[in-house]
Design a protein around this motif. Structure first.
Motif, PDB file in Angstrom:
ATOM      1  N   LEU A   1      18.167   4.536  -0.225  1.00 57.31           N
ATOM      2  CA  LEU A   1      20.149   4.768  -0.379  1.00 57.31           C
ATOM      3  C   LEU A   1      20.606   4.949   0.692  1.00 57.31           C
ATOM      4  N   ASN A   2      20.421   6.423   0.891  1.00 56.49           N
ATOM      5  CA  ASN A   2      20.788   7.705   0.840  1.00 56.49           C
ATOM      6  C   ASN A   2      20.451   7.569   2.910  1.00 56.49           C
ATOM      7  N   SER A   3      19.978   6.489   2.980  1.00 52.87           N
ATOM      8  CA  SER A   3      19.478   6.319   4.802  1.00 52.87           C
ATOM      9  C   SER A   3      20.293   5.734   5.226  1.00 52.87           C
ATOM     10  N   ASP A   4      19.626   5.649   6.728  1.00 51.67           N
ATOM     11  CA  ASP A   4      20.515   4.409   7.203  1.00 51.67           C
ATOM     12  C   ASP A   4      20.187   3.372   7.174  1.00 51.67           C
ATOM     13  N   ALA A   5      18.468   2.988   6.949  1.00 49.81           N
ATOM     14  CA  ALA A   5      17.610   2.206   6.987  1.00 49.81           C
ATOM     15  C   ALA A   5      18.198   0.895   5.216  1.00 49.81           C
ATOM     16  N   GLY A   6      18.503   2.013   4.466  1.00 46.81           N
ATOM     17  CA  GLY A   6      18.972   1.876   3.524  1.00 46.81           C
ATOM     18  C   GLY A   6      20.603   1.365   2.885  1.00 46.81           C
ATOM     19  N   LYS A   7      21.027   1.275   3.933  1.00 45.82           N
ATOM     20  CA  LYS A   7      22.468   1.748   4.058  1.00 45.82           C
ATOM     21  C   LYS A   7      23.207   0.432   3.097  1.00 45.82           C
ATOM     22  N   ASP A   8      22.330  -0.132   3.343  1.00 47.49           N
ATOM     23  CA  ASP A   8      23.278  -1.946   2.750  1.00 47.49           C
ATOM     24  C   ASP A   8      22.792  -2.449   1.967  1.00 47.49           C
ATOM     25  N   PHE A   9      21.918  -1.263   0.967  1.00 49.07           N
ATOM     26  CA  PHE A   9      21.831  -1.477  -0.245  1.00 49.07           C
ATOM     27  C   PHE A   9      21.823  -0.948  -1.265  1.00 49.07           C
ATOM     28  N   GLU A  10      22.167  -1.186  -2.743  1.00 49.34           N
ATOM     29  CA  GLU A  10      22.685  -0.408  -3.804  1.00 49.34           C
ATOM     30  C   GLU A  10      21.350  -0.815  -5.021  1.00 49.34           C
ATOM     31  N   PHE A  11      21.513   0.355  -6.103  1.00 49.75           N
ATOM     32  CA  PHE A  11      21.597   0.038  -7.759  1.00 49.75           C
ATOM     33  C   PHE A  11      21.218  -1.240  -7.793  1.00 49.75           C
ATOM     34  N   LYS A  12      20.719  -1.441  -8.773  1.00 50.09           N
ATOM     35  CA  LYS A  12      21.625  -2.942  -9.103  1.00 50.09           C
ATOM     36  C   LYS A  12      20.325  -2.434 -11.015  1.00 50.09           C
TER      37      LYS A  12
ATOM     38  N   SER B   1      13.595  -6.352   6.033  1.00 53.53           N
ATOM     39  CA  SER B   1      13.930  -7.585   7.275  1.00 53.53           C
ATOM     40  C   SER B   1      14.149  -8.696   6.324  1.00 53.53           C
ATOM     41  N   GLY B   2      14.909  -8.568   5.305  1.00 50.15           N
ATOM     42  CA  GLY B   2      14.746  -9.561   3.775  1.00 50.15           C
ATOM     43  C   GLY B   2      13.554 -11.061   4.071  1.00 50.15           C
ATOM     44  N   ARG B   3      12.619  -9.727   3.874  1.00 53.60           N
ATOM     45  CA  ARG B   3      11.413 -11.103   3.330  1.00 53.60           C
ATOM     46  C   ARG B   3      10.930 -10.575   1.434  1.00 53.60           C
ATOM     47  N   LEU B   4      11.771  -9.987   0.914  1.00 51.92           N
ATOM     48  CA  LEU B   4      12.036  -9.226  -0.386  1.00 51.92           C
ATOM     49  C   LEU B   4      13.809  -9.514  -0.706  1.00 51.92           C
ATOM     50  N   ASP B   5      13.755  -9.957  -1.944  1.00 54.35           N
ATOM     51  CA  ASP B   5      14.967 -10.169  -2.464  1.00 54.35           C
ATOM     52  C   ASP B   5      15.840  -8.484  -3.201  1.00 54.35           C
ATOM     53  N   GLY B   6      14.398  -7.827  -3.659  1.00 52.34           N
ATOM     54  CA  GLY B   6      15.218  -6.963  -4.056  1.00 52.34           C
ATOM     55  C   GLY B   6      13.102  -6.303  -4.322  1.00 52.34           C
ATOM     56  N   MET B   7      13.510  -4.889  -4.832  1.00 54.18           N
ATOM     57  CA  MET B   7      12.802  -3.705  -4.811  1.00 54.18           C
ATOM     58  C   MET B   7      13.169  -3.248  -6.329  1.00 54.18           C
TER      59      MET B   7
ATOM     60  N   ASP C   1       0.717  -0.981   0.153  1.00 52.48           N
ATOM     61  CA  ASP C   1      -0.244  -0.168  -0.055  1.00 52.48           C
ATOM     62  C   ASP C   1       1.024   0.817  -0.070  1.00 52.48           C
ATOM     63  N   THR C   2       2.403   1.156   1.164  1.00 52.48           N
ATOM     64  CA  THR C   2       2.814   2.144   0.421  1.00 52.48           C
ATOM     65  C   THR C   2       4.221   2.265   0.405  1.00 52.48           C
ATOM     66  N   GLN C   3       5.338   3.111  -0.025  1.00 52.75           N
ATOM     67  CA  GLN C   3       6.724   2.208  -0.444  1.00 52.75           C
ATOM     68  C   GLN C   3       6.790   2.157   0.616  1.00 52.75           C
ATOM     69  N   GLU C   4       6.963   2.520   2.233  1.00 53.34           N
ATOM     70  CA  GLU C   4       7.623   2.367   3.295  1.00 53.34           C
ATOM     71  C   GLU C   4       7.368   1.114   3.781  1.00 53.34           C
ATOM     72  N   ASN C   5       5.922   0.337   3.242  1.00 60.06           N
ATOM     73  CA  ASN C   5       5.647  -0.534   3.920  1.00 60.06           C
ATOM     74  C   ASN C   5       6.742  -1.726   3.131  1.00 60.06           C
ATOM     75  N   ALA C   6       6.917  -1.351   1.965  1.00 57.43           N
ATOM     76  CA  ALA C   6       8.247  -2.435   1.270  1.00 57.43           C
ATOM     77  C   ALA C   6       9.126  -2.375   1.626  1.00 57.43           C
ATOM     78  N   TYR C   7       9.618  -1.009   2.478  1.00 62.19           N
ATOM     79  CA  TYR C   7      11.004  -0.912   2.069  1.00 62.19           C
ATOM     80  C   TYR C   7      11.303  -1.770   3.563  1.00 62.19           C
ATOM     81  N   LEU C   8      10.130  -1.696   4.720  1.00 65.43           N
ATOM     82  CA  LEU C   8      10.510  -2.775   5.469  1.00 65.43           C
ATOM     83  C   LEU C   8      10.515  -4.048   5.185  1.00 65.43           C
ATOM     84  N   ASP C   9       9.627  -4.435   4.961  1.00 62.75           N
ATOM     85  CA  ASP C   9       9.884  -5.745   3.962  1.00 62.75           C
ATOM     86  C   ASP C   9      11.949  -5.840   3.683  1.00 62.75           C
ATOM     87  N   LEU C  10      11.465  -4.846   2.829  1.00 57.96           N
ATOM     88  CA  LEU C  10      13.042  -5.178   1.704  1.00 57.96           C
ATOM     89  C   LEU C  10      14.438  -5.673   2.968  1.00 57.96           C
TER      90      LEU C  10
END
Length: 248
Positions: free
Chosen positions: A187-198, A170-176, A159-168
């Protein structure tokens, strides 16, 4: 005071009241799509969309207020007159154009995948086969996944982008898959620091516009105001507040 003057004053007051009423406009936005629209700690809507909308209202000499709406119901809410125009990072599509009219675009986006760093993530059917990919419901990203990868990936819509990022995270998604500028912010936030563009963008040139009700002359007022903020540097100042590159 003569009757003539009283009539003139009454007529002027009526014109003023009508003009004032006509210049009170309500802006519809989602409030859950940073950095474009989100709620601050005081419950006020902020972000790029909101700043652009307020700048347009200033040019139109209109008194504007913000009304938030769930993304799924934002076009029906416009058409039921809960607000007068939508500034919510909405892509201009043929399907939506059947329900609303759009202004000229006010920025241009693209779709790009993000996934954990150091994870092999080829952007093709073979590479994504069997992966669980998230996107926001009723978006270009969600539609692109269904049209292009629906037969090989497990698509999860939110329903929201924020909820999708929570699942990403937490490992419930492989990608977004989402708009690149929203992904950039995350990606520039603390929550996204372990992720990157693919990979590269999978869809480029997505035009983002302001929606109004069908046939509403407000569209032309908004287009005129948009041209003015692009010309006088107001747009560029707002752009620079959020991004170190031009998104127009």
């Amino acid at each position: 005071m003569s009757m003539h003057k009283k009539l003139m004053l009454a007529a002027a007051a009526l014109v003023f009241a009508t003009a004032a009423s006509a210049d009170k406009l309500r802006i519809g936005t989602e409030g859950a799509y940073p950095p474009f629209n989100q709620m601050d700690t005081s419950g006020n809507a902020i972000g790029f969309d909101v700043d652009i909308a307020n700048a347009l209202c200033e040019k139109m000499q209109a008194e504007c207020s913000i009304v938030t709406s769930d993304w799924d119901g934002i076009i029906p809410a416009l058409n039921s007159k809960k607000f007068d125009f939508i500034v919510a990072s909405m892509s201009i599509t043929p399907e939506r154009s059947q329900a609303v009219d759009f202004t000229d675009h006010y920025y241009t986006n693209k779709l790009q995948f993000v996934a954990p760093k150091n994870v092999n993530f080829p952007i093709d059917k073979a590479g994504l086969k069997g992966k669980v990919i998230g996107a926001q419901r009723a978006t270009i990203a969600g539609m692109w996944l269904e049209d292009n990868m629906g037969d090989v990936v497990d698509i999860k819509l939110y329903d929201t982008q924020e909820n999708a990022y929570l699942d990403l995270t937490s490992g419930r998604l492989d990608g977004m898959l989402a708009d690149a500028f929203v992904q950039y912010e995350w990606l520039n936030s603390d929550a996204g620091k372990d992720f990157e563009f693919k990979g590269d963008a999978v869809f480029d040139g997505d035009k983002i516009g302001i929606a109004v009700r069908k046939g509403d002359p407000l569209r032309e007022r908004l287009n005129k105001a948009l041209a003015e903020i692009l010309k006088d540097g107001t747009y560029q100042k707002i752009n620079a507040k959020y991004f170190p590159f031009n998104i127009y």
